[in-house]
Design a protein around this motif. Structure first.
Motif, PDB file in Angstrom:
ATOM      1  N   GLY A 164     -25.104 -18.877-104.059  1.00 29.53           N
ATOM      2  CA  GLY A 164     -25.816 -18.184-102.825  1.00 29.53           C
ATOM      3  C   GLY A 164     -26.889 -18.889-102.323  1.00 29.53           C
ATOM      4  O   GLY A 164     -27.066 -19.979-102.086  1.00 29.53           O
ATOM      5  N   LEU A 165     -28.002 -17.730-102.253  1.00 30.62           N
ATOM      6  CA  LEU A 165     -29.277 -18.108-101.422  1.00 30.62           C
ATOM      7  C   LEU A 165     -29.220 -18.612-100.015  1.00 30.62           C
ATOM      8  O   LEU A 165     -29.838 -19.332 -99.337  1.00 30.62           O
ATOM      9  N   GLY A 166     -28.009 -18.074 -99.490  1.00 28.27           N
ATOM     10  CA  GLY A 166     -27.875 -18.305 -98.032  1.00 28.27           C
ATOM     11  C   GLY A 166     -26.730 -19.538 -97.480  1.00 28.27           C
ATOM     12  O   GLY A 166     -26.109 -19.841 -98.676  1.00 28.27           O
ATOM     13  N   GLU A 167     -26.927 -19.952 -96.445  1.00 26.47           N
ATOM     14  CA  GLU A 167     -25.992 -21.000 -95.896  1.00 26.47           C
ATOM     15  C   GLU A 167     -26.509 -22.415 -96.566  1.00 26.47           C
ATOM     16  O   GLU A 167     -27.368 -22.860 -95.803  1.00 26.47           O
ATOM     17  N   ARG A 168     -26.242 -22.924 -97.677  1.00 29.17           N
ATOM     18  CA  ARG A 168     -26.963 -24.097 -98.166  1.00 29.17           C
ATOM     19  C   ARG A 168     -26.007 -25.164 -98.235  1.00 29.17           C
ATOM     20  O   ARG A 168     -24.725 -25.032 -98.779  1.00 29.17           O
ATOM     21  N   PHE A 169     -26.277 -26.194 -97.877  1.00 27.27           N
ATOM     22  CA  PHE A 169     -25.710 -27.441 -97.740  1.00 27.27           C
ATOM     23  C   PHE A 169     -25.554 -28.438 -99.032  1.00 27.27           C
ATOM     24  O   PHE A 169     -24.815 -29.260 -98.934  1.00 27.27           O
ATOM     25  N   THR A 170     -26.494 -27.975 -99.755  1.00 26.16           N
ATOM     26  CA  THR A 170     -26.625 -28.830-100.904  1.00 26.16           C
ATOM     27  C   THR A 170     -25.511 -28.440-102.098  1.00 26.16           C
ATOM     28  O   THR A 170     -24.571 -27.707-101.797  1.00 26.16           O
ATOM     29  N   PRO A 171     -25.421 -28.903-103.213  1.00 23.55           N
ATOM     30  CA  PRO A 171     -24.481 -28.810-104.238  1.00 23.55           C
ATOM     31  C   PRO A 171     -24.183 -26.989-104.276  1.00 23.55           C
ATOM     32  O   PRO A 171     -25.162 -26.230-104.250  1.00 23.55           O
ATOM     33  N   PHE A 172     -22.942 -26.838-104.378  1.00 32.99           N
ATOM     34  CA  PHE A 172     -22.564 -25.292-104.269  1.00 32.99           C
ATOM     35  C   PHE A 172     -23.153 -24.582-105.491  1.00 32.99           C
ATOM     36  O   PHE A 172     -23.763 -23.612-105.323  1.00 32.99           O
ATOM     37  N   VAL A 173     -23.203 -24.996-106.663  1.00 36.20           N
ATOM     38  CA  VAL A 173     -23.722 -24.409-107.760  1.00 36.20           C
ATOM     39  C   VAL A 173     -25.332 -24.839-107.793  1.00 36.20           C
ATOM     40  O   VAL A 173     -25.654 -26.189-107.554  1.00 36.20           O
ATOM     41  N   LYS A 174     -26.221 -23.782-107.656  1.00 40.86           N
ATOM     42  CA  LYS A 174     -27.503 -24.199-107.428  1.00 40.86           C
ATOM     43  C   LYS A 174     -28.360 -24.526-108.483  1.00 40.86           C
ATOM     44  O   LYS A 174     -29.640 -24.724-108.317  1.00 40.86           O
ATOM     45  N   ASN A 175     -27.910 -24.633-109.841  1.00 37.32           N
ATOM     46  CA  ASN A 175     -28.679 -24.851-110.876  1.00 37.32           C
ATOM     47  C   ASN A 175     -29.481 -26.264-110.673  1.00 37.32           C
ATOM     48  O   ASN A 175     -28.547 -27.163-110.297  1.00 37.32           O
ATOM     49  N   GLY A 176     -30.459 -26.393-111.106  1.00 37.64           N
ATOM     50  CA  GLY A 176     -31.389 -27.662-110.991  1.00 37.64           C
ATOM     51  C   GLY A 176     -32.023 -27.808-109.465  1.00 37.64           C
ATOM     52  O   GLY A 176     -32.612 -28.875-109.343  1.00 37.64           O
ATOM     53  N   GLN A 177     -31.796 -26.858-108.626  1.00 34.26           N
ATOM     54  CA  GLN A 177     -32.235 -27.177-107.385  1.00 34.26           C
ATOM     55  C   GLN A 177     -33.474 -26.248-107.046  1.00 34.26           C
ATOM     56  O   GLN A 177     -33.801 -25.103-107.682  1.00 34.26           O
ATOM     57  N   VAL A 178     -34.419 -26.720-106.233  1.00 37.16           N
ATOM     58  CA  VAL A 178     -35.721 -25.945-105.579  1.00 37.16           C
ATOM     59  C   VAL A 178     -34.966 -25.350-104.272  1.00 37.16           C
ATOM     60  O   VAL A 178     -34.601 -26.310-103.488  1.00 37.16           O
ATOM     61  N   VAL A 179     -35.150 -24.283-104.211  1.00 40.06           N
ATOM     62  CA  VAL A 179     -34.543 -23.606-102.901  1.00 40.06           C
ATOM     63  C   VAL A 179     -35.691 -22.866-102.178  1.00 40.06           C
ATOM     64  O   VAL A 179     -36.150 -21.891-102.840  1.00 40.06           O
ATOM     65  N   ASP A 180     -36.249 -23.327-101.047  1.00 41.24           N
ATOM     66  CA  ASP A 180     -37.249 -22.554-100.104  1.00 41.24           C
ATOM     67  C   ASP A 180     -36.525 -21.586 -99.219  1.00 41.24           C
ATOM     68  O   ASP A 180     -35.732 -22.164 -98.147  1.00 41.24           O
ATOM     69  N   ILE A 181     -36.852 -20.201 -99.303  1.00 36.16           N
ATOM     70  CA  ILE A 181     -36.202 -19.563 -98.094  1.00 36.16           C
ATOM     71  C   ILE A 181     -37.052 -19.621 -97.107  1.00 36.16           C
ATOM     72  O   ILE A 181     -37.978 -18.769 -97.057  1.00 36.16           O
ATOM     73  N   TRP A 182     -36.839 -20.564 -96.174  1.00 36.17           N
ATOM     74  CA  TRP A 182     -37.682 -20.537 -94.773  1.00 36.17           C
ATOM     75  C   TRP A 182     -36.610 -21.073 -93.729  1.00 36.17           C
ATOM     76  O   TRP A 182     -36.264 -22.129 -93.868  1.00 36.17           O
ATOM     77  N   GLN A 183     -36.809 -20.573 -92.680  1.00 35.28           N
ATOM     78  CA  GLN A 183     -35.773 -20.729 -91.692  1.00 35.28           C
ATOM     79  C   GLN A 183     -35.951 -22.223 -90.935  1.00 35.28           C
ATOM     80  O   GLN A 183     -37.154 -22.382 -91.005  1.00 35.28           O
ATOM     81  N   ALA A 184     -35.051 -22.987 -90.901  1.00 38.60           N
ATOM     82  CA  ALA A 184     -35.263 -24.266 -90.238  1.00 38.60           C
ATOM     83  C   ALA A 184     -34.069 -24.848 -89.367  1.00 38.60           C
ATOM     84  O   ALA A 184     -33.052 -24.475 -89.754  1.00 38.60           O
ATOM     85  N   ASP A 185     -34.336 -25.509 -88.420  1.00 45.30           N
ATOM     86  CA  ASP A 185     -33.324 -26.224 -87.627  1.00 45.30           C
ATOM     87  C   ASP A 185     -33.147 -27.316 -88.176  1.00 45.30           C
ATOM     88  O   ASP A 185     -33.580 -28.585 -87.723  1.00 45.30           O
ATOM     89  N   GLY A 186     -32.472 -27.759 -89.368  1.00 44.20           N
ATOM     90  CA  GLY A 186     -32.507 -28.872 -89.990  1.00 44.20           C
ATOM     91  C   GLY A 186     -31.087 -29.546 -90.071  1.00 44.20           C
ATOM     92  O   GLY A 186     -30.899 -30.575 -90.991  1.00 44.20           O
ATOM     93  N   GLY A 187     -30.142 -29.040 -89.423  1.00 48.19           N
ATOM     94  CA  GLY A 187     -28.832 -29.620 -89.404  1.00 48.19           C
ATOM     95  C   GLY A 187     -27.872 -28.970 -90.745  1.00 48.19           C
ATOM     96  O   GLY A 187     -28.490 -28.473 -91.467  1.00 48.19           O
ATOM     97  N   THR A 188     -27.172 -29.894 -90.838  1.00 45.60           N
ATOM     98  CA  THR A 188     -26.199 -29.718 -92.328  1.00 45.60           C
ATOM     99  C   THR A 188     -26.277 -30.622 -93.412  1.00 45.60           C
ATOM    100  O   THR A 188     -25.643 -30.661 -94.496  1.00 45.60           O
ATOM    101  N   SER A 189     -27.273 -31.639 -93.167  1.00 43.91           N
ATOM    102  CA  SER A 189     -27.259 -32.745 -94.238  1.00 43.91           C
ATOM    103  C   SER A 189     -28.285 -32.785 -94.880  1.00 43.91           C
ATOM    104  O   SER A 189     -28.825 -33.802 -95.251  1.00 43.91           O
ATOM    105  N   SER A 190     -29.142 -31.489 -94.971  1.00 39.98           N
ATOM    106  CA  SER A 190     -30.493 -31.570 -95.741  1.00 39.98           C
ATOM    107  C   SER A 190     -30.729 -30.483 -96.473  1.00 39.98           C
ATOM    108  O   SER A 190     -29.610 -29.419 -96.777  1.00 39.98           O
TER     109      SER A 190
END
Length: 756
Positions: A164-190
């Motif tokens: 979860g944690l929103g529409e994130r394009f990084t790996p589906f399972v979020k274990n090991g990730q740093v996720v910052d909840i902050w709106q950005a116009d960053g495309g789908t590749s970051s």
């Protein structure tokens, strides 16, 4: 955000204070408050010159327990705050047994033992420990720049996976990730995201929602590898643990708290075609596209006008470019005569060249800097300002500019942008700029959606929105933003959509073929099948058209085949849509949502369930090779009729006119007649495609909704020896029953079909 330097040390300039010693617990009938010292107190002197954390524990709804940790309570709280619906929390109860205090709400219990080192433990209905906030789990940290952060940690179990944690394009399972909840116009590749939601779902059968609309930093096993850590720069941190036991139960409870998706109108499930973004177009171009689709037998439901329906440098002025569209009312009427709905692009920005800029500035409807100047920049539109949706008058003003478009014949709006919101500004209602950054999109989409509901009627409102936060699921539909036109971007888009679906969003779409660049024909054709087996389907690009004939005759055939298939599936899809509206369970479902007890399903992010019974595995290769996992049971390929027994991994090869599309054992799939519109009469020549399991016992029920989502007819299916008996109630219309790979029969009221 990371505060520690390995396991033993803290980072330079950081001071961390952890809840350590329970000093007292004050309980009521349905809540309790604990006070925790940040060091072990061994005498009266130990109570001096040291912080005390206040920890309030309560239940806003059945099966949901909230924890609010406060250091200094005197901080001003200007908002905004998520609008939560508290209900059923009155069923919560507190029990004291010696040094142990328990708060129980539905199947969830929070336990605190005053005699032990500080720990909050959450238990399920069977007493099993779900999560623990242990010795470093409740804290505040002060960084070298003086910033004050509230910090919480919840332990990860062995093998536990986070989603979860929103529409994130990084790996589906979020274990090991740093996720910052902050709106950005960053495309789908970051790592950036358009739709940031401070909610995650665990494979252990619970969810966690951080009730903070501003920046929330998650360390998902990425700082302390056995913990999910989240922190906010504030004096208070509030989070809710949401009970399961299944992922569907979690989403149902979470969306009851933050809002359920509205039910989009049935016509919105048909194919949308866009002018694309920077392409050259006028009415002649538009009509050539519309007529070209009809001539090729590709049903079209919605035509979308992207940005340049307005004059350059004037987005938004909400006026048709008179040089390109001299007769907008006539053009819209001509599109309506062809049976189409119309969508128009908008954004919440007012360019300086727009006549509306001076009007909005004079009325005080644009966001201002602290010195009183209007906030402006040139990124996107020259000199643009930002509509201040915290002002009721500004919201009404914005709606008044959209209403004439609805009067002309526009049916819905693509609410683009809303992510790049400044923090060095003053809002009309005094909102905290940091908290408003993420929340702004919620006000924007709500303003437009409420206008559509008012003008078009309940059940007719639909957006095509890019940005969102918690609660934004109430205003569907959302699409995946700016992706490249490649197989890799197609896969990352799907990851984003599946993450969003586990964040409470019931409906999701994406740009078929990709947005940036021009796709190779192979990419476009594979994306067509994926797009038309999503909840909503849109052909859209940036600098090139997305009409199928631009990609060859075979692309036309693929577009026709899957558009017609989706329209036949509408009784089934709209039933899933009604379920999403009613329960919060999404239309597009990650495999882990439908099969939570199958470990093989937990990491899968290249396939999904479309509703409860259809398994879809998009093809991400030119040669058609695709890996697909089928859980336990017998699965029937919808297009070929072939049967496969799971659990099994399969490597298959498909032409462009096919993909792994399997029907679950036991399913009753209601199909509309060939050629039925997405919003047509689904009971007219309805077919029930039944997939009975082997064995003597089988019973199933299926409801076919009408175009409002209300039940139109119900069917009860049961096996009686070598016969399949189907009894209908409510509709009173003839229907056909077809056994997958077997016999069929037609009748009214009750139909019997031989199984042998």
């Amino acid at each position: 955000m990371k505060f520690t330097d390995g396991f033993w040390l803290v980072r330079d300039g950081v001071r961390i204070s952890y809840a350590t010693d329970v000093r007292d617990v004050r309980s009521g009938a349905d809540r309790f408050t604990a006070h925790a010292a940040v060091r072990k107190v061994t005498g009266r002197g130990g109570t001096l010159n040291a912080p005390l954390l206040t920890v309030d524990c309560f239940s806003p709804a059945e099966g949901v327990i909230g924890v609010r940790v406060t250091h200094h309570a005197g901080k001003r709280r200007p908002g905004p705050d998520f609008a939560l619906t508290a209900h059923g929390g009155e069923a919560a109860r507190v029990r004291r047994d010696g040094t142990v205090t328990e708060l129980t709400s539905g199947p969830l219990t929070l336990r605190l033992d005053e005699s032990a080192p500080w720990a909050l433990t959450f238990h399920d209905a069977d007493g099993r420990e779900l999560i623990r906030s242990g010795r470093k789990g409740t804290a505040f940290a002060v960084t070298g720049d003086g910033a004050h952060h509230m910090v919480a940690q919840l332990a990860l179990g062995v093998g536990e996976q986070i989603y979860g944690l929103g529409e994130r394009f990084t790996p589906f399972v979020k274990n090991g990730q740093v996720v910052d909840i902050w709106q950005a116009d960053g495309g789908t590749s970051s790592e950036q995201a358009y739709k940031n939601v401070p909610f995650y779902l665990s494979s252990r059968g619970y969810g966690v929602f951080v009730n903070h609309p501003g920046a929330v930093s998650f360390e998902v096993g990425s700082e302390s590898v056995g913990q999910v850590q989240f922190s906010v720069e504030d004096q208070t941190l509030e989070y809710y643990v949401v009970a399961g036991p299944t992922p569907k139960d979690v989403l149902t409870r979470y969306t009851a708290l933050t809002g359920r998706p509205a039910l989009p109108p049935a016509w919105s499930f048909g194919l949308w075609l866009s002018t694309s973004f920077t392409t050259s177009y006028d009415e002649r171009t538009v009509m050539s596209f519309v007529d070209g689709m009809a001539e090729r037998g590709i049903p079209l439901s919605v035509f979308h006008f992207d940005c340049f329906w307005m004059r350059e440098y004037q987005w938004c002025d909400f006026q048709w470019d008179p040089d390109v569209f001299p007769d907008p009312e006539g053009m819209l009427a001509r599109l309506k005569e062809k049976g189409l709905r119309v969508s128009a692009w908008i954004n919440p920005y007012i360019a300086q060249k727009s006549p509306l800029f001076d009007e909005a500035a004079a009325l005080g409807h644009l966001v201002r800097r602290p010195n009183g100047d209007i906030w402006q920049w040139d990124l996107w539109q020259a000199g643009m300002g930002l509509v201040d949706f915290t002002s009721p008058e500004a919201r009404a003003w914005f709606q008044s500019k959209l209403k004439p478009l609805l009067d002309q014949g526009v049916d819905c709006f693509k609410t683009d942008f809303g992510e790049r919101v400044p923090t060095d500004v003053v809002w009309h209602d005094g909102s905290d700029p940091e908290r408003m950054h993420n929340y702004y999109t919620h006000l924007y989409n709500r303003t437009v959606f409420e206008l559509l509901e008012k003008e078009r009627g309940h059940g007719e409102a639909v957006l095509f929105a890019r940005s969102a936060t918690a609660g934004g699921q109430q205003y569907p539909v959302h699409w995946g933003g700016d992706c490249w036109s490649s197989f890799e971007a197609m896969a990352e888009s799907l990851r984003g959509g599946l993450s969003l679906s586990l964040s409470g969003f019931g409906f999701w779409s994406h740009d078929i073929g990709g947005f940036e660049g021009t796709p190779e024909p192979s990419v476009f054709k594979r994306w067509l099948a994926f797009g038309l087996l999503s909840s909503h389907s849109r052909l859209h690009g940036s600098s090139s058209y997305r009409v199928p004939w631009e990609f060859g005759d075979e692309a036309v055939d693929v577009a026709r085949r899957f558009t017609l298939l989706k329209q036949r599936l509408m009784p089934y899809l709209y039933g899933a849509a009604a379920e999403a509206h009613r329960t919060g369970v999404p239309v597009m479902r990650p495999m882990v949502l439908e099969f939570p007890h199958d470990p093989a399903c937990r990491p899968l992010d290249r396939q999904y369930m479309l509703g409860p019974d259809l398994l879809v595995a998009p093809v991400f290769t030119e040669d058609g090779e695709v890996e697909v996992y089928l859980p336990e049971g017998t699965w029937t390929h919808l297009l070929s009729g072939g049967k496969v027994t799971g659990p099994a991994w399969r490597t298959e090869r498909h032409g462009y006119d096919s993909l792994p599309l399997y029907v679950r054992e036991g399913a009753v799939l209601p199909l509309a007649a060939e050629g039925t519109r997405p919003d047509g009469d689904w009971l007219d020549a309805l077919t029930l495609l039944v997939h009975p399991p082997t064995g003597p016992e089988y019973a199933a029920e299926v409801t076919v909704p009408d175009a409002t989502g209300a039940p139109a007819a119900g069917f009860r299916v049961r096996r009686e020896g070598d016969l399949l008996r189907v009894t209908e109630s409510g509709g009173g219309r003839p229907f056909t029953v077809r056994v997958a790979g077997g016999a069929s029969a037609e009748g009214t009221g009750e139909v019997t079909v031989p199984l042998a």
